[in-house]
Design a protein around this motif. Structure first.
Motif: not given
Length: 204
Positions: A14-20, A57-65, A96-101, A107-110
């Motif tokens: 739904l996020l990809y579709e812009g309706t989430a 989505q973001y826990s993997n990024v943080i854990e990699t860091c 996902i990054d594009v969709a968040l913007h 709300a999801i972006h925040q």
């Protein structure tokens, strides 16, 4: 795949579709191919589904860091530089990054920004404490200083919220660097890496 993951995948679609942002619990359940009651077995509200998707989505990024930082043995100032580099170079799905913007997904972006702040701030605070032990930083409140360091990078420089020019961004990063150097009582240019060789891509 278990139903919990199906629900998160459905919201991601739904996020990809812009309706989430405007989707109801029923919309999410229908997209997942399950009954509305089945969704409530795993999540009490749409809010909880949003939180779980952002965390996934973001826990993997943080854990990699975290893992990459644990593998290096360098001074605190260099470790902050590495953390920001690891964070910027460990990307989530670009779609996902594009969709968040998108405005409808505000709300999801925040939530994504808040999650990143909560997860990265303790890591930065530990580095600041390391700097104090190394006698290269003076810092009585590492947790709060970590949040101050991260806030402009996560929020103020988010291209989905502000449309600064390259020159404006460089000035803001330079101001942040000077503020940190003064607050931490560290030599001039210790945080020059924040604005040197800056490009739009480097902060995404």
């Amino acid at each position: 795949m278990n139903k919990r993951e199906l629900i998160l995948d459905a919201l991601q679609e739904l996020l990809y579709e812009g309706t989430a942002g405007t989707a109801s619990v029923q919309d999410i359940a229908s997209k997942a191919g399950i009954a509305k009651g089945g969704l409530y077995y795993y999540f009490k509200s749409k809010e909880e589904v949003l939180d779980a998707l952002v965390e996934r989505q973001y826990s993997n990024v943080i854990e990699t860091c975290r893992i990459k930082l644990a593998a290096v043995n360098v001074a605190a100032s260099e470790k902050i530089k590495l953390l920001l580099y690891f964070y910027r170079s460990t990307a989530v799905d670009q779609s996902i990054d594009v969709a968040l913007h998108e405005p409808q997904n505000a709300a999801i972006h925040q939530k994504s920004m808040a999650f990143i702040m909560r997860q990265l701030a303790p890591i930065v605070a530990d580095i600041l404490q390391q700097g104090v032990a190394e006698k290269i930083f003076v810092c009585d409140q590492p947790e709060q200083m970590a949040e101050i360091l991260l806030s402009p990078i996560i929020f103020l420089l988010d291209p989905g919220l502000f449309t600064w020019t390259d020159h404006e961004v460089q000035l803001k990063l330079k101001a942040l660097a000077h503020m940190l150097e003064a607050s931490l009582q560290t030599p001039a240019d210790s945080f020059a890496f924040l604005y040197e060789n800056w490009t739009q891509q480097s902060l995404k």
